[in-house]
Design an enzyme around this catalytic site. Structure first.
Site, PDB file in Angstrom:
ATOM      1  N   ASP A  42      33.843  44.020  47.271  1.00 28.46           N
ATOM      2  CA  ASP A  42      33.728  43.630  45.871  1.00 28.46           C
ATOM      3  C   ASP A  42      32.312  43.109  45.643  1.00 28.46           C
ATOM      4  OD1 ASP A  42      36.028  42.914  43.530  1.00 28.46           O
ATOM      5  OD2 ASP A  42      34.104  41.908  43.301  1.00 28.46           O
ATOM      6  N   CYS A  89      45.596  47.021  30.686  1.00 24.77           N
ATOM      7  CA  CYS A  89      46.252  48.335  30.705  1.00 24.77           C
ATOM      8  C   CYS A  89      46.767  48.760  29.327  1.00 24.77           C
ATOM      9  CB  CYS A  89      47.407  48.327  31.707  1.00 24.77           C
ATOM     10  SG  CYS A  89      46.873  48.388  33.433  1.00 24.77           S
ATOM     11  N   ARG A 109      42.094  38.783  30.950  1.00 28.83           N
ATOM     12  CA  ARG A 109      41.346  39.923  30.419  1.00 28.83           C
ATOM     13  C   ARG A 109      42.025  40.498  29.180  1.00 28.83           C
ATOM     14  NH1 ARG A 109      41.027  43.799  35.437  1.00 28.83           N
ATOM     15  NH2 ARG A 109      43.130  42.937  35.684  1.00 28.83           N
TER      16      ARG A 109
END
Length: 462
Positions: free
Chosen positions: A40, A265, A336
């Protein structure tokens, strides 16, 4: 030797690029059966993983500590790997167009470290065509290798549901696809090492990419329908939850409920599909309409909070409203694309002082991302209205009697009663009697509506 066999015998390694809500569970699961490098770009995140802290809250601190996966921010570490899984986020821009920068950056990173005989599998949500038309050219340019000859590519859409402790990585059927039959078989067998529910071999990469975006688009449309019903039923004076409970007694009624649709999503993926459709000359009707309804729900909720405060004779400008929860969904630390911020922004425009608490999320992340300072529950006092935006389990432990202590000019030892009844009673000398109804917004219907009204709350939910 097939790549799958080499991985199984630990002669070759797997890399997972992007260690968030998707990548971390993958890395940990693969590390139980193979040698894994988890990469990452966030040094801070890697340091926490190395200290045994699960910032995603998906697998837990103990499992992170026990994992044999190598967590690193040094991209050179993935050169020793031949099976690469790209699991970086794919957000949207301000204009709702796809932001492919994370997946493009990850492709460059993998490409710089790609060796012959490797397979690269993308899990990031994209519109059909991105893997083959956008990512493969980057891999070839960065590596100097030829796809289909020197390395293979596949796509396997992530299906992890953040915060869901029942539907986990291992027990959700995995869609897999490959650039050719050989790649497909290797990819399928590698995933079968960790996916107990089995895999579904899609006939092409584009089919797998399309399957992912329509899964969430379908949910988005169904929730939009529920939200539209809620708006109409609210005008009719009908309780939406009661209607859905009644309709739900039919065997084939779909169990969806109204609510805020955010996250990485459902609130994002439909825009990827819409973008690609419009590139091809088709203007989406159903999907785009559903998106508009869901995107406007935060403003709709805020307007109803204000309406109820006016009904309760509250001075709007300068009033104080406490909001419980800012994560995009319950029992999840992910903020998010949370739509709770839409409620906050709208209330701020009315001059309302908003105080937010959420013990599950990272306070620093919320401040850096949204400029919102979170509070402790002890700081919530003298409020004019209370809003339960996210039904975390820790909030469900509260009772309607517990909540009254947060309001202005209310004695916490007094049980609210109907204001019409209260007006006929003599106020006890030992306590202050407030006949002003406290405003309570309970978006997801955590509390019993009738009981709340019996206790004197001016209660509202979607």
């Amino acid at each position: 030797m097939k790549l799958y066999d080499a991985i199984k015998s630990r002669k070759e390694k797997i890399s997972v690029i992007g260690l968030g809500y998707v990548g971390m569970p993958l890395a940990v699961a693969f590390a139980k059966v193979a040698d894994v490098v988890g990469f990452d770009i966030s040094i801070e995140k890697i340091k926490k993983y190395r200290d045994g802290i699960d910032v995603t809250n998906e697998v837990g601190n103990e499992i992170i500590k026990q994992s044999t996966a190598l967590f690193t921010w040094d991209e050179k570490q993935i050169r020793d790997c031949k099976f690469h899984v790209v699991a970086v986020p794919t957000p949207i821009n301000q204009d709702k167009t796809p932001d492919l920068s994370p997946v493009l950056g990850a492709s460059r990173t993998v490409g710089r470290n790609l060796v012959k005989g490797s397979i690269v599998v993308y899990e990031s949500t994209v519109y059909p065509g991105v893997t083959e038309e956008v990512c493969i050219p980057i891999l070839e340019e960065e590596s100097g290798l030829k796809c289909g000859v020197d390395f293979k590519v596949g796509y396997s859409p992530e299906r992890i549901n953040p915060g869901d402790k029942i539907h986990r990585l291992e027990n959700i059927i995995k869609i897999v696809s490959g650039i050719d039959a050989e790649a497909l078989e290797d990819i399928a067998r590698v995933y079968e090492m960790i996916i107990e529910a089995g895999v579904h071999r899609a006939e092409s990469i584009k089919v797998a990419e399309a399957a992912k975006v329509i899964e969430n688009s379908q949910r988005d449309i169904n929730i939009a329908f529920m939200n539209e019903l809620s708006i109409v039923f609210n005008k009719m004076g009908i309780d939406t939850k009661a209607v859905l409970e009644a309709a739900g007694t039919k065997w084939n009624f779909l169990n969806f409920t109204p609510g805020l649709v955010g996250g990485h999503c459902i609130g994002v993926d439909p825009y990827y599909f819409i973008y690609r459709a419009e590139e091809l000359g088709y203007h989406s009707q159903i999907i785009l309409s559903g998106r508009k309804i869901n995107d406007d729900m935060g403003k709709y909720v805020a307007e109803n909070i204000i309406k109820n405060m006016i009904k309760a004779d509250k001075q709007i400008k300068g009033s104080k409203v406490g909001i419980f929860g800012i994560a995009f969904k319950e029992n999840c630390p992910d903020v998010r694309n949370t739509k709770v911020t839409d409620i906050i922004d709208e209330l701020n425009d009315y001059g309302v002082d908003v105080m937010v608490i959420d013990p599950l999320v990272d306070q620093e992340e919320v401040f850096n991302e949204y400029g919102i300072k979170l509070h402790n529950v002890e700081e919530l006092k003298d409020l004019d209205a209370v809003v339960f935006a996210v039904p975390h389990d820790c909030f469900r432990e509260m009772t309607l009697e517990d909540i009254r202590k947060f309001y202005k000019d209310v004695d916490s030892s007094f049980n609210y009663i109907n204001s019409e009844v209260a007006a006929t009673l003599e106020e006890p000398k030992s306590m202050k009697l407030s006949i002003e109804k406290p405003v309570l917004t309970d978006l997801k219907g955590m509390f019993d509506r009738k009981r709340a009204e019996e206790l004197g709350y001016l209660y509202w939910r979607l």
